[in-house]
Design a protein around this motif. Structure first.
Motif, PDB file in Angstrom:
ATOM      1  N   SER A  74       0.855  -1.191   0.000  1.00 37.83           N
ATOM      2  CA  SER A  74       0.000   0.000   0.000  1.00 37.83           C
ATOM      3  C   SER A  74       0.882   1.229   0.000  1.00 37.83           C
ATOM      4  CB  SER A  74      -0.905   0.011   1.240  1.00 37.83           C
ATOM      5  OG  SER A  74      -1.579   1.247   1.360  1.00 37.83           O
ATOM      6  N   GLY A  75       0.434   2.251  -0.716  1.00 42.29           N
ATOM      7  CA  GLY A  75       1.172   3.508  -0.727  1.00 42.29           C
ATOM      8  C   GLY A  75       0.567   4.522   0.218  1.00 42.29           C
ATOM      9  N   SER A  76      -0.388   4.113   1.038  1.00 40.98           N
ATOM     10  CA  SER A  76      -1.093   5.015   1.938  1.00 40.98           C
ATOM     11  C   SER A  76      -0.166   5.562   3.019  1.00 40.98           C
ATOM     12  CB  SER A  76      -2.267   4.289   2.602  1.00 40.98           C
ATOM     13  OG  SER A  76      -2.753   5.029   3.698  1.00 40.98           O
ATOM     14  N   PRO A  77       0.028   6.878   3.073  1.00 36.94           N
ATOM     15  CA  PRO A  77       0.855   7.457   4.144  1.00 36.94           C
ATOM     16  C   PRO A  77       0.301   7.127   5.525  1.00 36.94           C
ATOM     17  CG  PRO A  77       0.423   9.086   2.421  1.00 36.94           C
ATOM     18  CD  PRO A  77      -0.470   7.915   2.148  1.00 36.94           C
ATOM     19  N   ARG A  78      -1.007   7.019   5.636  1.00 36.69           N
ATOM     20  CA  ARG A  78      -1.614   6.724   6.933  1.00 36.69           C
ATOM     21  C   ARG A  78      -1.237   5.319   7.400  1.00 36.69           C
ATOM     22  NH1 ARG A  78      -4.717   8.969   3.524  1.00 36.69           N
ATOM     23  NH2 ARG A  78      -5.811   7.088   2.898  1.00 36.69           N
ATOM     24  N   ARG A  79      -1.237   4.350   6.508  1.00 35.70           N
ATOM     25  CA  ARG A  79      -0.880   2.984   6.896  1.00 35.70           C
ATOM     26  C   ARG A  79       0.601   2.886   7.235  1.00 35.70           C
ATOM     27  NH1 ARG A  79      -4.716   0.998   2.436  1.00 35.70           N
ATOM     28  NH2 ARG A  79      -6.648   0.748   3.611  1.00 35.70           N
ATOM     29  N   ILE A  80       1.424   3.606   6.497  1.00 39.91           N
ATOM     30  CA  ILE A  80       2.859   3.628   6.811  1.00 39.91           C
ATOM     31  C   ILE A  80       3.077   4.193   8.210  1.00 39.91           C
ATOM     32  CG2 ILE A  80       5.091   4.626   6.190  1.00 39.91           C
ATOM     33  CD1 ILE A  80       4.057   4.677   3.263  1.00 39.91           C
ATOM     34  N   GLU A  81       2.414   5.295   8.524  1.00 39.98           N
ATOM     35  CA  GLU A  81       2.552   5.929   9.837  1.00 39.98           C
ATOM     36  C   GLU A  81       2.049   5.011  10.951  1.00 39.98           C
ATOM     37  OE1 GLU A  81       0.414   9.549   9.407  1.00 39.98           O
ATOM     38  OE2 GLU A  81       1.928  10.487   8.116  1.00 39.98           O
ATOM     39  N   SER A  97     -11.995  22.404   2.749  1.00 33.14           N
ATOM     40  CA  SER A  97     -10.670  22.037   3.264  1.00 33.14           C
ATOM     41  C   SER A  97      -9.922  21.086   2.331  1.00 33.14           C
ATOM     42  CB  SER A  97     -10.806  21.370   4.640  1.00 33.14           C
ATOM     43  OG  SER A  97     -11.264  20.021   4.520  1.00 33.14           O
ATOM     44  N   GLY A  98     -10.676  20.308   1.554  1.00 26.87           N
ATOM     45  CA  GLY A  98     -10.058  19.346   0.643  1.00 26.87           C
ATOM     46  C   GLY A  98      -9.563  18.081   1.317  1.00 26.87           C
ATOM     47  N   GLU A  99      -9.772  17.981   2.621  1.00 28.40           N
ATOM     48  CA  GLU A  99      -9.277  16.830   3.375  1.00 28.40           C
ATOM     49  C   GLU A  99      -9.925  15.523   2.932  1.00 28.40           C
ATOM     50  OE1 GLU A  99      -8.445  16.889   7.941  1.00 28.40           O
ATOM     51  OE2 GLU A  99     -10.393  15.915   7.690  1.00 28.40           O
ATOM     52  N   TRP A 100     -11.099  15.615   2.338  1.00 27.73           N
ATOM     53  CA  TRP A 100     -11.883  14.446   1.923  1.00 27.73           C
ATOM     54  C   TRP A 100     -11.308  13.724   0.717  1.00 27.73           C
ATOM     55  CZ3 TRP A 100     -13.015  15.437  -3.085  1.00 27.73           C
ATOM     56  CH2 TRP A 100     -13.015  16.782  -3.477  1.00 27.73           C
ATOM     57  N   ARG A 101     -10.430  14.397   0.000  1.00 32.08           N
ATOM     58  CA  ARG A 101      -9.964  13.851  -1.289  1.00 32.08           C
ATOM     59  C   ARG A 101      -9.230  12.519  -1.127  1.00 32.08           C
ATOM     60  NH1 ARG A 101     -10.186  16.673  -5.685  1.00 32.08           N
ATOM     61  NH2 ARG A 101     -10.195  18.643  -4.533  1.00 32.08           N
ATOM     62  N   GLY A 102      -9.723  11.514  -1.852  1.00 38.95           N
ATOM     63  CA  GLY A 102      -9.092  10.201  -1.826  1.00 38.95           C
ATOM     64  C   GLY A 102      -9.425   9.373  -0.605  1.00 38.95           C
ATOM     65  N   ILE A 113     -10.842  10.610   9.756  1.00 44.89           N
ATOM     66  CA  ILE A 113     -11.151  10.753  11.176  1.00 44.89           C
ATOM     67  C   ILE A 113      -9.984  11.354  11.958  1.00 44.89           C
ATOM     68  CG2 ILE A 113     -10.367   8.455  11.887  1.00 44.89           C
ATOM     69  CD1 ILE A 113     -12.855   8.357  13.730  1.00 44.89           C
ATOM     70  N   GLN A 114      -8.753  11.155  11.452  1.00 49.86           N
ATOM     71  CA  GLN A 114      -7.583  11.670  12.151  1.00 49.86           C
ATOM     72  C   GLN A 114      -7.362  13.161  11.894  1.00 49.86           C
ATOM     73  OE1 GLN A 114      -7.631   9.732   9.536  1.00 49.86           O
ATOM     74  NE2 GLN A 114      -5.925  10.106   8.131  1.00 49.86           N
ATOM     75  N   GLY A 115      -8.241  13.746  11.071  1.00 52.45           N
ATOM     76  CA  GLY A 115      -8.130  15.172  10.753  1.00 52.45           C
ATOM     77  C   GLY A 115      -9.308  15.949  11.294  1.00 52.45           C
ATOM     78  N   LEU A 116      -9.744  16.917  10.522  1.00 54.25           N
ATOM     79  CA  LEU A 116     -10.833  17.791  10.938  1.00 54.25           C
ATOM     80  C   LEU A 116     -12.130  17.032  11.218  1.00 54.25           C
ATOM     81  CD1 LEU A 116     -10.233  20.572   8.249  1.00 54.25           C
ATOM     82  CD2 LEU A 116      -9.571  20.674  10.667  1.00 54.25           C
ATOM     83  N   ALA A 117     -12.365  15.973  10.477  1.00 51.00           N
ATOM     84  CA  ALA A 117     -13.606  15.217  10.627  1.00 51.00           C
ATOM     85  C   ALA A 117     -13.704  14.504  11.965  1.00 51.00           C
ATOM     86  CB  ALA A 117     -13.769  14.218   9.490  1.00 51.00           C
ATOM     87  N   GLY A 118     -12.616  14.454  12.716  1.00 48.52           N
ATOM     88  CA  GLY A 118     -12.680  13.877  14.049  1.00 48.52           C
ATOM     89  C   GLY A 118     -13.666  14.620  14.936  1.00 48.52           C
ATOM     90  N   VAL A 174     -17.388  13.138  15.089  1.00 45.01           N
ATOM     91  CA  VAL A 174     -17.669  11.825  15.665  1.00 45.01           C
ATOM     92  C   VAL A 174     -18.289  11.944  17.054  1.00 45.01           C
ATOM     93  CG1 VAL A 174     -16.678   9.620  16.372  1.00 45.01           C
ATOM     94  CG2 VAL A 174     -15.811  10.780  14.334  1.00 45.01           C
ATOM     95  N   VAL A 175     -19.522  11.469  17.173  1.00 45.11           N
ATOM     96  CA  VAL A 175     -20.236  11.459  18.448  1.00 45.11           C
ATOM     97  C   VAL A 175     -19.886  10.211  19.241  1.00 45.11           C
ATOM     98  CG1 VAL A 175     -22.524  11.363  19.521  1.00 45.11           C
ATOM     99  CG2 VAL A 175     -22.147  12.787  17.500  1.00 45.11           C
ATOM    100  N   LYS A 176     -19.787   9.090  18.534  1.00 44.08           N
ATOM    101  CA  LYS A 176     -19.532   7.812  19.195  1.00 44.08           C
ATOM    102  C   LYS A 176     -18.784   6.884  18.258  1.00 44.08           C
ATOM    103  CE  LYS A 176     -21.963   4.136  21.730  1.00 44.08           C
ATOM    104  NZ  LYS A 176     -23.288   3.617  22.151  1.00 44.08           N
ATOM    105  N   LEU A 177     -17.848   6.124  18.841  1.00 41.15           N
ATOM    106  CA  LEU A 177     -17.091   5.143  18.073  1.00 41.15           C
ATOM    107  C   LEU A 177     -17.026   3.860  18.882  1.00 41.15           C
ATOM    108  CD1 LEU A 177     -13.842   5.722  16.055  1.00 41.15           C
ATOM    109  CD2 LEU A 177     -13.944   3.851  17.723  1.00 41.15           C
ATOM    110  N   VAL A 178     -17.410   2.767  18.262  1.00 41.86           N
ATOM    111  CA  VAL A 178     -17.371   1.461  18.924  1.00 41.86           C
ATOM    112  C   VAL A 178     -16.443   0.551  18.134  1.00 41.86           C
ATOM    113  CG1 VAL A 178     -18.697  -0.527  19.713  1.00 41.86           C
ATOM    114  CG2 VAL A 178     -19.735   1.748  19.761  1.00 41.86           C
ATOM    115  N   GLY A 179     -15.306   0.213  18.730  1.00 40.61           N
ATOM    116  CA  GLY A 179     -14.339  -0.620  18.039  1.00 40.61           C
ATOM    117  C   GLY A 179     -12.993   0.054  17.941  1.00 40.61           C
ATOM    118  N   SER A 180     -12.228  -0.308  16.928  1.00 45.58           N
ATOM    119  CA  SER A 180     -10.860   0.162  16.752  1.00 45.58           C
ATOM    120  C   SER A 180     -10.800   1.512  16.045  1.00 45.58           C
ATOM    121  CB  SER A 180     -10.066  -0.875  15.934  1.00 45.58           C
ATOM    122  OG  SER A 180      -8.830  -0.338  15.497  1.00 45.58           O
ATOM    123  N   TYR A 181     -10.179   2.491  16.711  1.00 45.04           N
ATOM    124  CA  TYR A 181      -9.974   3.799  16.088  1.00 45.04           C
ATOM    125  C   TYR A 181      -9.002   3.696  14.912  1.00 45.04           C
ATOM    126  CZ  TYR A 181      -8.208   8.562  15.444  1.00 45.04           C
ATOM    127  OH  TYR A 181      -7.811   9.759  14.902  1.00 45.04           O
TER     128      TYR A 181
END
Length: 210
Positions: free
Chosen positions: A11-18, A150-155, A162-167, A170-177
């Motif tokens: 995967s080339g996803s920067p998020r998965r690498i991080e 903001s353009g954060e949604w792209r891709g 969720i790790q950006g502005l859209a966090g 989130v009102v409720k999260l059940v499971g793995s962040y």
């Protein structure tokens, strides 16, 4: 570390690498395994996440099997799917797509599925599927328009990160962040460790250099 302890992230996803780096597992090679992510007719989101992660792992395995130094590597692939019921939301590239996704998610609970697939040095495939429930607040017009600007949604699957502005939505999260970010860390590390990859070796190295 021997050749059999090399790790390839398909995967080339920067998020998965991080996220892998956060877990102390530095990939020796990043191999973006691009595949057709179009869902099959009536395909369930769970099935899609599993199928795509397996396809990515197999594609990376075929490409790297004869490459010197990587013939015995661990290959890790993942795919994240966002869904409302059985409706699979796209990885948004167009403004209208993102707007439609966010309007659908507003004030509702949706599910995020990540399929992970590990190819072991012996060539065996090991798979896991992780599900997280996420509930969004009801988005105001100002919030929706500002987020789209903001353009954060792209891709991003489902049109948000969720790790950006859209966090803030989130009102409720059940499971793995980390699953919602793109790679469920507990399940990934458990899978790697269970197949003999020394994830904690990186922790000891980091401690010595700290």
């Amino acid at each position: 570390m021997s050749v059999f302890q090399k790790l390839v992230l398909a995967s080339g996803s920067p998020r998965r690498i991080e996220l892998l780096q956060q877990a102390g597992a530095e990939p020796d090679r990043v191999f973006p395994a691009d595949v057709d992510e179009t869902p099959a007719r009536a395909e369930h989101p769970r099935s899609l996440a599993k199928r795509l992660s397996k396809t990515k792992a197999e594609k990376a395995l075929a490409a790297l099997s004869e490459e010197e130094g990587f013939e015995g590597a661990f290959i890790l692939a993942a795919d994240t799917v966002v869904a409302v019921g059985r409706r699979i939301l796209p990885k948004t590239e167009l403004l209208d797509e993102a707007s439609n996704c966010l309007r659908l998610l507003s004030g509702r609970t949706h599910r995020v599925y990540t399929g992970i697939c590990l190819v072991t040095p012996s060539g065996k495939l090991r798979q896991r599927l992780v599900e997280t429930k996420v509930r969004f607040k009801r988005l105001s017009r100002e919030e929706l328009e500002s987020y789209l600007a903001s353009g954060e949604w792209r891709g991003k699957a489902g049109g948000y990160a969720i790790q950006g502005l859209a966090g803030t939505f989130v009102v409720k999260l059940v499971g793995s962040y980390s699953n919602v970010v793109g790679l469920p860390l507990y399940e990934t590390v458990s899978l790697l460790s269970g197949e003999g990859y020394k994830v904690h070796f990186g922790w000891l190295s980091a401690a010595r250099t700290a």
